[in-house]
Design a protein around this motif. Structure first.
Motif, PDB file in Angstrom:
ATOM      1  N   ARG A 196       0.847  -1.185   0.000  1.00 35.77           N
ATOM      2  CA  ARG A 196       0.000   0.000   0.000  1.00 35.77           C
ATOM      3  C   ARG A 196       0.886   1.239   0.000  1.00 35.77           C
ATOM      4  NH1 ARG A 196      -5.802  -1.264   0.401  1.00 35.77           N
ATOM      5  NH2 ARG A 196      -5.628  -3.526   0.325  1.00 35.77           N
ATOM      6  N   TYR A 197       0.493   2.223  -0.824  1.00 35.54           N
ATOM      7  CA  TYR A 197       1.258   3.469  -0.880  1.00 35.54           C
ATOM      8  C   TYR A 197       0.321   4.646  -1.077  1.00 35.54           C
ATOM      9  CZ  TYR A 197       0.717   2.782  -5.906  1.00 35.54           C
ATOM     10  OH  TYR A 197       0.197   2.584  -7.155  1.00 35.54           O
ATOM     11  N   LYS A 198       0.693   5.755  -0.481  1.00 37.52           N
ATOM     12  CA  LYS A 198      -0.090   6.985  -0.559  1.00 37.52           C
ATOM     13  C   LYS A 198       0.573   7.931  -1.555  1.00 37.52           C
ATOM     14  CE  LYS A 198      -2.154  10.014   2.760  1.00 37.52           C
ATOM     15  NZ  LYS A 198      -2.019  10.575   4.112  1.00 37.52           N
ATOM     16  N   VAL A 199      -0.218   8.511  -2.433  1.00 38.87           N
ATOM     17  CA  VAL A 199       0.295   9.462  -3.415  1.00 38.87           C
ATOM     18  C   VAL A 199       0.422  10.834  -2.752  1.00 38.87           C
ATOM     19  CG1 VAL A 199      -0.191  10.671  -5.577  1.00 38.87           C
ATOM     20  CG2 VAL A 199      -0.614   8.214  -5.384  1.00 38.87           C
ATOM     21  N   LEU A 200       1.632  11.377  -2.777  1.00 34.74           N
ATOM     22  CA  LEU A 200       1.893  12.701  -2.224  1.00 34.74           C
ATOM     23  C   LEU A 200       2.020  13.744  -3.325  1.00 34.74           C
ATOM     24  CD1 LEU A 200       4.587  11.603   0.383  1.00 34.74           C
ATOM     25  CD2 LEU A 200       2.127  11.881   0.740  1.00 34.74           C
ATOM     26  N   ASP A 201       2.607  13.340  -4.457  1.00 27.59           N
ATOM     27  CA  ASP A 201       2.820  14.239  -5.589  1.00 27.59           C
ATOM     28  C   ASP A 201       2.396  13.491  -6.853  1.00 27.59           C
ATOM     29  OD1 ASP A 201       4.207  15.333  -7.935  1.00 27.59           O
ATOM     30  OD2 ASP A 201       5.303  16.594  -6.507  1.00 27.59           O
ATOM     31  N   VAL A 202       1.289  13.908  -7.462  1.00 31.86           N
ATOM     32  CA  VAL A 202       0.711  13.192  -8.599  1.00 31.86           C
ATOM     33  C   VAL A 202       1.683  13.110  -9.776  1.00 31.86           C
ATOM     34  CG1 VAL A 202      -1.131  13.224 -10.322  1.00 31.86           C
ATOM     35  CG2 VAL A 202      -1.668  13.667  -7.929  1.00 31.86           C
ATOM     36  N   ALA A 203       2.354  14.196 -10.107  1.00 32.13           N
ATOM     37  CA  ALA A 203       3.267  14.200 -11.259  1.00 32.13           C
ATOM     38  C   ALA A 203       4.405  13.204 -11.067  1.00 32.13           C
ATOM     39  CB  ALA A 203       3.821  15.602 -11.497  1.00 32.13           C
ATOM     40  N   LYS A 204       5.011  13.191  -9.895  1.00 29.60           N
ATOM     41  CA  LYS A 204       6.108  12.258  -9.627  1.00 29.60           C
ATOM     42  C   LYS A 204       5.616  10.819  -9.594  1.00 29.60           C
ATOM     43  CE  LYS A 204       9.014  15.441  -7.028  1.00 29.60           C
ATOM     44  NZ  LYS A 204       9.574  15.734  -5.699  1.00 29.60           N
ATOM     45  N   ALA A 205       4.487  10.581  -8.945  1.00 31.28           N
ATOM     46  CA  ALA A 205       3.945   9.230  -8.849  1.00 31.28           C
ATOM     47  C   ALA A 205       3.557   8.695 -10.216  1.00 31.28           C
ATOM     48  CB  ALA A 205       2.747   9.205  -7.901  1.00 31.28           C
ATOM     49  N   THR A 206       3.020   9.543 -11.078  1.00 30.76           N
ATOM     50  CA  THR A 206       2.656   9.117 -12.427  1.00 30.76           C
ATOM     51  C   THR A 206       3.889   8.699 -13.210  1.00 30.76           C
ATOM     52  OG1 THR A 206       0.725  10.549 -12.422  1.00 30.76           O
ATOM     53  CG2 THR A 206       1.524   9.828 -14.567  1.00 30.76           C
ATOM     54  N   SER A 207       4.986   9.419 -13.058  1.00 30.57           N
ATOM     55  CA  SER A 207       6.212   9.037 -13.767  1.00 30.57           C
ATOM     56  C   SER A 207       6.723   7.691 -13.282  1.00 30.57           C
ATOM     57  CB  SER A 207       7.290  10.112 -13.625  1.00 30.57           C
ATOM     58  OG  SER A 207       7.757  10.189 -12.295  1.00 30.57           O
TER      59      SER A 207
END
Length: 105
Positions: free
Chosen positions: A23-34
């Protein structure tokens, strides 16, 4: 967190020990998408028995769902040879970044 824009929040056993639920929480959408669209590997080192897993990282429904900051997502990872067991302490490495000393539930 700084590099990939996610925070590993939990590692749990799934499918009777044959898989791990990461399980992981998205903190920064742009970085997580990459992270999702690059070829990355998740490396899990089990401190309890010095065994390791290296598996491809693929988020569920990665092509149909947009990430949302603050939301928690999961990915299922095969637990080859059941190298990770409940109560193990593990380090999760994603693309060279580390989340250390996580307890497996």
């Amino acid at each position: 967190q700084d590099r990939w824009g996610i925070e590993i929040t939990q590692v749990r056993m799934a499918a009777g020990g044959k898989a791990l639920d990461l399980r992981y929480k998205v903190l920064d959408v742009a970085k997580a998408t990459s992270l999702i669209y690059l070829t990355n590997y998740v490396y899990i080192f089990n401190h309890s028995n010095s065994k390791a897993l290296m598996v491809p990282f693929q988020r569920e429904n990665q092509t149909s769902q947009k990430l949302v900051a603050g939301k928690t997502y999961f990915t299922l990872l095969p637990n080859k040879e059941e190298r990770v067991t409940p109560g193990s302490t593990v380090t999760v490495v994603v693309g060279g970044s580390r989340a250390e000393n996580l307890m497996v539930n």
